[in-house]
Design an enzyme around this catalytic site. Structure first.
Site, PDB file in Angstrom:
ATOM      1  N   TYR A 142      34.406  40.234  31.026  1.00 52.45           N
ATOM      2  CA  TYR A 142      34.196  40.850  32.334  1.00 52.45           C
ATOM      3  C   TYR A 142      35.537  40.943  33.041  1.00 52.45           C
ATOM      4  O   TYR A 142      36.306  39.971  33.043  1.00 52.45           O
ATOM      5  CB  TYR A 142      33.221  40.014  33.171  1.00 52.45           C
ATOM      6  CG  TYR A 142      32.966  40.557  34.558  1.00 52.45           C
ATOM      7  CD1 TYR A 142      33.521  39.946  35.677  1.00 52.45           C
ATOM      8  CD2 TYR A 142      32.177  41.683  34.748  1.00 52.45           C
ATOM      9  CE1 TYR A 142      33.291  40.457  36.949  1.00 52.45           C
ATOM     10  CE2 TYR A 142      31.935  42.187  36.015  1.00 52.45           C
ATOM     11  CZ  TYR A 142      32.494  41.571  37.116  1.00 52.45           C
ATOM     12  OH  TYR A 142      32.268  42.067  38.377  1.00 52.45           O
ATOM     13  N   ASP A 237      43.909  39.542  31.232  1.00 50.19           N
ATOM     14  CA  ASP A 237      43.164  39.359  32.478  1.00 50.19           C
ATOM     15  C   ASP A 237      43.091  37.854  32.725  1.00 50.19           C
ATOM     16  O   ASP A 237      42.250  37.162  32.144  1.00 50.19           O
ATOM     17  CB  ASP A 237      41.768  39.976  32.373  1.00 50.19           C
ATOM     18  CG  ASP A 237      40.958  39.713  33.625  1.00 50.19           C
ATOM     19  OD1 ASP A 237      39.897  40.359  33.797  1.00 50.19           O
ATOM     20  OD2 ASP A 237      41.360  38.854  34.433  1.00 50.19           O
ATOM     21  N   LYS A 265      41.548  34.821  42.242  1.00 51.74           N
ATOM     22  CA  LYS A 265      41.003  33.462  42.404  1.00 51.74           C
ATOM     23  C   LYS A 265      42.048  32.451  42.888  1.00 51.74           C
ATOM     24  O   LYS A 265      42.400  32.396  44.060  1.00 51.74           O
ATOM     25  CB  LYS A 265      40.324  33.025  41.102  1.00 51.74           C
ATOM     26  CG  LYS A 265      39.119  33.954  40.743  1.00 51.74           C
ATOM     27  CD  LYS A 265      38.390  33.482  39.525  1.00 51.74           C
ATOM     28  CE  LYS A 265      37.435  34.530  38.994  1.00 51.74           C
ATOM     29  NZ  LYS A 265      36.129  34.532  39.641  1.00 51.74           N
TER      30      LYS A 265
HETATM   31  P1  KE4 Z   1      36.849  39.708  41.587  1.00 49.55           P
HETATM   32  O1  KE4 Z   1      36.912  41.195  41.839  1.00 49.55           O
HETATM   33  O2  KE4 Z   1      35.433  39.179  41.582  1.00 49.55           O
HETATM   34  O3  KE4 Z   1      37.795  38.901  42.465  1.00 49.55           O
HETATM   35  O4  KE4 Z   1      37.436  39.462  40.089  1.00 49.55           O
HETATM   36  C1  KE4 Z   1      36.837  40.147  39.022  1.00 49.55           C
HETATM   37  C2  KE4 Z   1      37.117  39.388  37.741  1.00 49.55           C
HETATM   38  C3  KE4 Z   1      38.099  39.866  36.889  1.00 49.55           C
HETATM   39  N1  KE4 Z   1      38.405  39.226  35.742  1.00 49.55           N
HETATM   40  C4  KE4 Z   1      37.751  38.088  35.389  1.00 49.55           C
HETATM   41  C5  KE4 Z   1      38.122  37.415  34.108  1.00 49.55           C
HETATM   42  C6  KE4 Z   1      36.742  37.562  36.226  1.00 49.55           C
HETATM   43  O5  KE4 Z   1      36.086  36.435  35.849  1.00 49.55           O
HETATM   44  C7  KE4 Z   1      36.413  38.210  37.424  1.00 49.55           C
HETATM   45  C8  KE4 Z   1      35.315  37.729  38.343  1.00 49.55           C
HETATM   46  N2  KE4 Z   1      34.622  36.562  37.918  1.00 49.55           N
HETATM   47  C9  KE4 Z   1      33.263  36.427  38.399  1.00 49.55           C
HETATM   48  C10 KE4 Z   1      32.646  35.192  37.745  1.00 49.55           C
HETATM   49  N3  KE4 Z   1      32.313  35.427  36.385  1.00 49.55           N
HETATM   50  C11 KE4 Z   1      33.209  36.374  39.894  1.00 49.55           C
HETATM   51  C12 KE4 Z   1      31.888  35.933  40.469  1.00 49.55           C
HETATM   52  C13 KE4 Z   1      31.061  37.103  40.921  1.00 49.55           C
HETATM   53  O6  KE4 Z   1      31.078  38.159  40.254  1.00 49.55           O
HETATM   54  O7  KE4 Z   1      30.367  36.915  41.941  1.00 49.55           O
END
Ligand code: KE4
Length: 437
Positions: A142, A237, A265
């Protein structure tokens, strides 16, 4: 739980699913989400005053624990001088200098507001820099919700049954090729099928959105070799692994060089921040220096930078934190394995550094296919049992447990006793012994 229930009733009238991010709705576990009122250290309290040991840690940012004084004081100081100016500020320079110092192979940084934005912008840069349009991603990984990444995506896209989202134009999706994580042949085949057309390979160096699945020896190195051979860029990523696996993230931890790195994060310290980084030659192709456009009203926001800067400064000045957090994760993972063995339930406990994930399957999990065989009903029962015992986990199988510097040995011991009782309730060993006769 009454207040969470009441808030959720109100929320569902004005927020899709009652939430601002799908995984929070608890649909994968079939419960009412707990509305959180406050957090401190390794703990959070819900709207009904119940205390939990927190292994979500806001999905990774809170590596020092919640409400850390150095971060809180930095935010208070910055806020007192104004929240946002839409102009350059000194903290953006300081945090970028610190990131360049801590992370191998990067010379420049561009701040954005989320991991999604960081990945989306880095992909645009990769396409602009190479003049190529196709991208390789891995099924079950993801990378945020930009259109071209919502193809066989992991995390709650997969848990919610829409790994390839509605609304993504076929013209976009056709340029997103998917390979299998830990399967270099599946990448090689795509390069052979589309010679000279692939701009980059994007990978989570540790797949932490299908549960936690680490790279097999040689996998990341193999991607590096293939990208060099084919003239494609390798994009790590590191939204989860960045500044978590090591000060220098996965590049340092695994010793593999990426051409571009996306962060999120931890670099925000709990505030909305993302960043993409690379060599000067690559990054100076981004506006206003070059033809790849990207912009943002709140990019580099001074209050968000203050939080991220404080957290990164603490991590840079206290490198022992990494060994401490990983040792706690070792204790947790090995304890969970012992309990799985003693209770006779088939569960795999995967761990990389301070990332841990259980899979309710008797077989090893080192691919997306393996992760997909996990029993989601058992995960939901495990989640519910742990929540009742005051342990707050990801409300979906295809996520990770995040440890922080605030988790203590006694927190881990309390967690393990909860695991013992939940595993026993899930599949008592008496049933196992009966089945063996
Ligand atoms: P954000 O746009 O949510 O800040 O980041 C996206 C993203 C990109 N790359 C990786 C490897 C990530 O894990 C994420 C977002 N992680 C999720 C948890 N699996 C955020 C939690 C959510 O979607 O509410």
């Amino acid at each position: 739980m009454e207040r969470s229930f009441a808030w959720f009733e109100r929320a569902r009238r004005v927020l899709p699913g009652g939430v601002n991010s799908p995984v929070r709705a608890y649909r994968a576990v079939g419960l009412t989400p707990r509305f959180i009122a406050k957090a401190d250290g390794a703990y959070i309290w819900d709207a009904d005053g119940r205390k939990y040991i927190d292994y979500v840690c806001s999905w990774g940012p809170m590596i020092l624990g919640h409400n850390h004084p150095v971060i809180r004081e930095a935010v208070e100081r910055a806020a007192a001088d104004g929240l946002s100016f839409g102009a350059p500020t000194w903290r953006e320079v300081e945090i970028a200098e610190r990131m360049v110092r801590m992370v191998p192979n990067i010379e420049m940084v561009r701040m954005v507001n989320s991991g999604t934005e960081a990945v989306m912008s880095a992909l645009r840069l990769a396409r602009g820099a190479t003049g190529r349009e196709k991208i390789i991603k891995f099924e079950g990984c993801y990378h945020g919700h930009s259109d071209c990444m919502l193809v066989k995506a992991g995390s709650s896209a997969m848990a919610g049954g829409c790994p390839s989202s509605a609304g993504v134009p076929s013209g976009t999706a056709k340029d997103t090729l998917t390979a299998r994580y830990n399967d270099l042949d599946s990448v090689r085949e795509l390069f052979e099928e589309f010679p000279g057309e692939i701009a980059c390979v994007i990978v989570e160096p540790v797949a932490a959105n299908m549960g936690v699945v680490g790279p097999q020896p040689g996998f990341l190195e193999g991607l590096r070799t293939l990208c060099d051979k084919e003239g494609a860029l390798l994009l790590f990523d590191e939204v989860i692994t960045g500044f978590r696996l090591a000060r220098g993230g996965a590049q340092e931890y695994f010793g593999v060089r990426a051409d571009l790195v996306a962060f999120g994060k931890i670099i925000g310290g709990g505030m909305p921040v993302g960043a993409y980084c690379g060599s000067r030659a690559l990054m100076e192709q981004v506006a206003p220096c070059g033809p790849v456009y990207q912009a943002g009203t709140l990019a580099g926001n001074p209050v968000a930078m203050a939080a991220g800067l404080a957290q990164l400064q603490y991590l840079e000045e206290h490198p022992d934190v990494y060994a401490v957090i990983s040792a706690r994760a070792d204790k947790l993972a090995s304890g969970m394995r012992q309990m799985a063995d003693s209770t006779g339930i088939g569960v795999q406990i995967n761990q990389v550094g301070s990332l841990v994930a259980p899979f309710f399957t008797p077989d090893r999990v080192d691919t997306f296919e393996g992760a997909s065989r996990s029993d989601l009903t058992k995960y939901a029962a495990y989640f519910s049992g742990m929540l009742e015992r005051g342990i707050y986990l990801a409300p979906a199988q295809f996520e990770a447990m995040f440890l922080s510097a605030a988790h203590t040995d006694s927190d881990v011991e309390e967690t393990l006793s909860a695991v013992q009782s939940v595993f026993s309730a899930l599949y008592p060993s008496e049933i196992q012994s009966l089945q063996n006769h």
